[in-house]
Design a protein around this motif. Structure first.
Motif, PDB file in Angstrom:
ATOM      1  N   THR A 153       0.627  -1.463  -0.103  1.00 11.68           N
ATOM      2  CA  THR A 153       0.152   0.270  -0.029  1.00 11.68           C
ATOM      3  C   THR A 153       1.061   1.341  -0.083  1.00 11.68           C
ATOM      4  O   THR A 153       0.460   2.581  -0.881  1.00 11.68           O
ATOM      5  N   GLU A 154       1.498   1.358   0.679  1.00 11.30           N
ATOM      6  CA  GLU A 154       2.900   2.346   0.820  1.00 11.30           C
ATOM      7  C   GLU A 154       3.504   2.702  -1.261  1.00 11.30           C
ATOM      8  O   GLU A 154       3.974   3.455  -1.207  1.00 11.30           O
ATOM      9  N   ILE A 155       4.068   1.678  -1.241  1.00 12.00           N
ATOM     10  CA  ILE A 155       4.854   1.401  -2.295  1.00 12.00           C
ATOM     11  C   ILE A 155       3.951   2.378  -3.604  1.00 12.00           C
ATOM     12  O   ILE A 155       3.378   2.869  -4.301  1.00 12.00           O
ATOM     13  N   MET A 156       1.838   1.284  -3.160  1.00 10.21           N
ATOM     14  CA  MET A 156       0.805   2.095  -4.311  1.00 10.21           C
ATOM     15  C   MET A 156       0.926   3.868  -4.507  1.00 10.21           C
ATOM     16  O   MET A 156       0.524   4.518  -5.330  1.00 10.21           O
ATOM     17  N   THR A 157       0.819   4.040  -3.352  1.00 10.24           N
ATOM     18  CA  THR A 157       0.718   5.079  -2.363  1.00 10.24           C
ATOM     19  C   THR A 157       1.517   6.222  -3.348  1.00 10.24           C
ATOM     20  O   THR A 157       1.843   7.250  -3.827  1.00 10.24           O
ATOM     21  N   GLN A 158       3.041   5.649  -3.096  1.00 14.13           N
ATOM     22  CA  GLN A 158       3.875   6.957  -3.974  1.00 14.13           C
ATOM     23  C   GLN A 158       3.961   6.957  -5.691  1.00 14.13           C
ATOM     24  O   GLN A 158       4.435   8.254  -6.057  1.00 14.13           O
ATOM     25  N   TYR A 182       7.511  -4.864  -6.301  1.00 17.24           N
ATOM     26  CA  TYR A 182       6.757  -5.035  -5.925  1.00 17.24           C
ATOM     27  C   TYR A 182       5.781  -4.616  -6.156  1.00 17.24           C
ATOM     28  O   TYR A 182       4.728  -5.048  -6.343  1.00 17.24           O
ATOM     29  N   ILE A 183       5.812  -3.544  -7.562  1.00 20.32           N
ATOM     30  CA  ILE A 183       4.910  -3.017  -8.492  1.00 20.32           C
ATOM     31  C   ILE A 183       4.058  -4.224  -9.431  1.00 20.32           C
ATOM     32  O   ILE A 183       3.234  -4.391  -9.224  1.00 20.32           O
ATOM     33  N   SER A 184       4.891  -4.844  -9.450  1.00 16.36           N
ATOM     34  CA  SER A 184       4.355  -6.157 -10.261  1.00 16.36           C
ATOM     35  C   SER A 184       3.322  -7.385  -9.542  1.00 16.36           C
ATOM     36  O   SER A 184       1.968  -7.308 -10.083  1.00 16.36           O
ATOM     37  N   VAL A 185       3.514  -7.238  -8.637  1.00 13.53           N
ATOM     38  CA  VAL A 185       2.142  -8.323  -7.667  1.00 13.53           C
ATOM     39  C   VAL A 185       1.414  -7.281  -7.331  1.00 13.53           C
ATOM     40  O   VAL A 185       0.175  -7.837  -7.496  1.00 13.53           O
ATOM     41  N   ILE A 186       1.519  -5.940  -7.276  1.00 15.57           N
ATOM     42  CA  ILE A 186       0.246  -5.026  -7.004  1.00 15.57           C
ATOM     43  C   ILE A 186      -0.345  -5.082  -7.570  1.00 15.57           C
ATOM     44  O   ILE A 186      -1.372  -5.338  -7.888  1.00 15.57           O
ATOM     45  N   LEU A 187       0.561  -5.028  -9.189  1.00 11.68           N
ATOM     46  CA  LEU A 187      -0.706  -5.144 -10.500  1.00 11.68           C
ATOM     47  C   LEU A 187      -1.067  -5.885 -10.694  1.00 11.68           C
ATOM     48  O   LEU A 187      -2.480  -6.356 -11.340  1.00 11.68           O
ATOM     49  N   GLU A 188      -1.024  -7.514 -10.549  1.00  9.44           N
ATOM     50  CA  GLU A 188      -0.836  -8.744 -10.424  1.00  9.44           C
ATOM     51  C   GLU A 188      -2.027  -9.017  -9.241  1.00  9.44           C
ATOM     52  O   GLU A 188      -3.311  -9.597 -10.548  1.00  9.44           O
ATOM     53  N   LYS A 189      -2.311  -8.944  -8.338  1.00  8.74           N
ATOM     54  CA  LYS A 189      -3.064  -8.147  -7.139  1.00  8.74           C
ATOM     55  C   LYS A 189      -4.476  -7.811  -8.115  1.00  8.74           C
ATOM     56  O   LYS A 189      -6.010  -8.472  -7.187  1.00  8.74           O
ATOM     57  N   LEU A 190      -4.324  -7.083  -8.517  1.00  7.51           N
ATOM     58  CA  LEU A 190      -5.737  -6.175  -8.728  1.00  7.51           C
ATOM     59  C   LEU A 190      -6.243  -6.323 -10.649  1.00  7.51           C
ATOM     60  O   LEU A 190      -7.442  -5.145 -10.124  1.00  7.51           O
ATOM     61  N   GLY A 191      -5.129  -6.782 -10.678  1.00  2.38           N
ATOM     62  CA  GLY A 191      -5.714  -7.436 -12.677  1.00  2.38           C
ATOM     63  C   GLY A 191      -5.492  -6.044 -13.126  1.00  2.38           C
ATOM     64  O   GLY A 191      -6.120  -5.237 -13.726  1.00  2.38           O
ATOM     65  N   LEU A 192      -4.829  -5.047 -13.051  1.00  4.76           N
ATOM     66  CA  LEU A 192      -3.912  -3.539 -13.472  1.00  4.76           C
ATOM     67  C   LEU A 192      -3.307  -3.677 -14.517  1.00  4.76           C
ATOM     68  O   LEU A 192      -2.328  -5.154 -14.326  1.00  4.76           O
ATOM     69  N   ASP A 194      -0.707  -1.696 -15.420  1.00  2.00           N
ATOM     70  CA  ASP A 194      -0.364   0.011 -15.324  1.00  2.00           C
ATOM     71  C   ASP A 194       0.599   0.280 -14.355  1.00  2.00           C
ATOM     72  O   ASP A 194      -0.684   0.770 -13.691  1.00  2.00           O
ATOM     73  N   ARG A 195       1.704   1.672 -14.237  1.00  2.00           N
ATOM     74  CA  ARG A 195       1.770   2.546 -12.993  1.00  2.00           C
ATOM     75  C   ARG A 195       0.143   3.184 -13.160  1.00  2.00           C
ATOM     76  O   ARG A 195      -0.115   4.051 -12.089  1.00  2.00           O
ATOM     77  N   THR A 196      -0.240   3.998 -14.576  1.00  2.00           N
ATOM     78  CA  THR A 196      -1.290   4.965 -14.569  1.00  2.00           C
ATOM     79  C   THR A 196      -2.595   4.287 -14.174  1.00  2.00           C
ATOM     80  O   THR A 196      -3.477   5.154 -13.189  1.00  2.00           O
ATOM     81  N   GLN A 197      -2.683   3.129 -14.510  1.00  2.00           N
ATOM     82  CA  GLN A 197      -3.788   2.343 -13.734  1.00  2.00           C
ATOM     83  C   GLN A 197      -4.315   2.258 -12.342  1.00  2.00           C
ATOM     84  O   GLN A 197      -4.743   2.559 -11.613  1.00  2.00           O
ATOM     85  N   LEU A 198      -2.611   2.006 -11.861  1.00  2.00           N
ATOM     86  CA  LEU A 198      -2.684   1.716 -10.480  1.00  2.00           C
ATOM     87  C   LEU A 198      -2.593   2.844  -9.302  1.00  2.00           C
ATOM     88  O   LEU A 198      -3.398   3.090  -8.787  1.00  2.00           O
ATOM     89  N   ALA A 199      -2.689   4.348 -10.454  1.00  2.00           N
ATOM     90  CA  ALA A 199      -2.176   5.874  -9.434  1.00  2.00           C
ATOM     91  C   ALA A 199      -4.300   5.892  -9.602  1.00  2.00           C
ATOM     92  O   ALA A 199      -4.542   6.246  -8.804  1.00  2.00           O
ATOM     93  N   ILE A 200      -4.912   5.789 -10.578  1.00  2.00           N
ATOM     94  CA  ILE A 200      -6.373   5.545 -11.107  1.00  2.00           C
ATOM     95  C   ILE A 200      -7.060   4.881 -10.040  1.00  2.00           C
ATOM     96  O   ILE A 200      -8.309   5.346  -9.375  1.00  2.00           O
ATOM     97  N   PHE A 201      -6.463   3.843  -9.626  1.00  2.00           N
ATOM     98  CA  PHE A 201      -7.281   2.974  -9.079  1.00  2.00           C
ATOM     99  C   PHE A 201      -7.255   3.365  -7.594  1.00  2.00           C
ATOM    100  O   PHE A 201      -8.566   3.465  -6.514  1.00  2.00           O
ATOM    101  N   TYR A 202      -5.977   3.820  -7.224  1.00  2.00           N
ATOM    102  CA  TYR A 202      -5.171   4.462  -5.795  1.00  2.00           C
ATOM    103  C   TYR A 202      -6.747   5.371  -6.056  1.00  2.00           C
ATOM    104  O   TYR A 202      -6.781   5.560  -4.789  1.00  2.00           O
TER     105      TYR A 202
END
Length: 206
Positions: A153-158, A182-192, A194-202
């Protein structure tokens, strides 16, 4: 790729048409100058992407997008505007727009359209950096339901705050390789994707 352009400045529409069609892989199927024309032309041409201004006479681009997304939830709408207005940005995120770019960044328009065409979202750097201040900090507890650890969560926030892998690594005292993992694992968990989708998800779940 078929694109519809709607902007109340006809010179801007003409310039955009020239820029897009110079790419070779983009066909501008039509241009409009008002919200009502956007709705009519969208129904007529069913473009792959609607590239639209936000402030227009009679009806804003946001209002047009809300109408079109109710009629066609799969509509890909990319806002291009001179206004980085906080309320517009938040509303664009909420209604499901595929992107929000500032007009002065002409060099990013074609790449952004291609990114949106494959199902990703695009928000210019100026927009991404404004979002944290508009939304405010989020509680880490909010993301436990997505099976994210405190560190994830901390990395996703950054990432959502616009930091690069190197900057995240320096901030959290990790190696860049660890941050990438970490980012690869987060993207896989959330089904996203790239980083842009991750930021929007957040920000959507803040």
């Amino acid at each position: 790729m078929r694109v519809l352009i709607v902007d109340d400045d006809r010179l801007v529409s003409s310039s955009l048409k020239t820029i897009l069609e110079a790419d070779g892989g983009i066909e501008v199927v039509g241009t409009g100058s008002s919200g009502s024309q956007a709705i009519a032309l969208y129904g007529e041409y069913r473009p792959d992407i609607l590239l639209m201004d936000i402030r227009m006479d009679g009806m804003t681009g946001i209002e047009v997008a809300e109408i079109l997304l109710k009629q066609d939830p799969g509509a890909k709408i990319l806002f291009l505007t001179t206004f980085s207005d906080d309320d517009y940005i938040i509303k664009a995120l909420q209604i499901g727009a595929k992107g929000y770019l500032l007009k002065q960044n002409f060099e990013s328009i074609v790449p952004s359209i291609k990114t949106v065409a494959i199902g990703q979202r695009v928000f210019g750097d100026e927009i991404i950096t404004k979002i944290p201040a508009m939304i405010g900090d989020s509680s880490k507890e909010d993301f436990k339901k997505f099976d994210l650890s405190e560190k994830e969560t901390e990395i996703m926030t950054q990432v959502a705050n616009g930091l690069s892998n190197k900057e995240i690594a320096e901030t959290l005292f990790l190696s860049e390789g660890t941050v990438r993992n970490y980012i690869s694992v987060i993207l896989e968990k959330l089904g996203l994707r790239d980083r842009t989708q991750l930021a929007i998800f957040y920000y959507k779940h803040s």
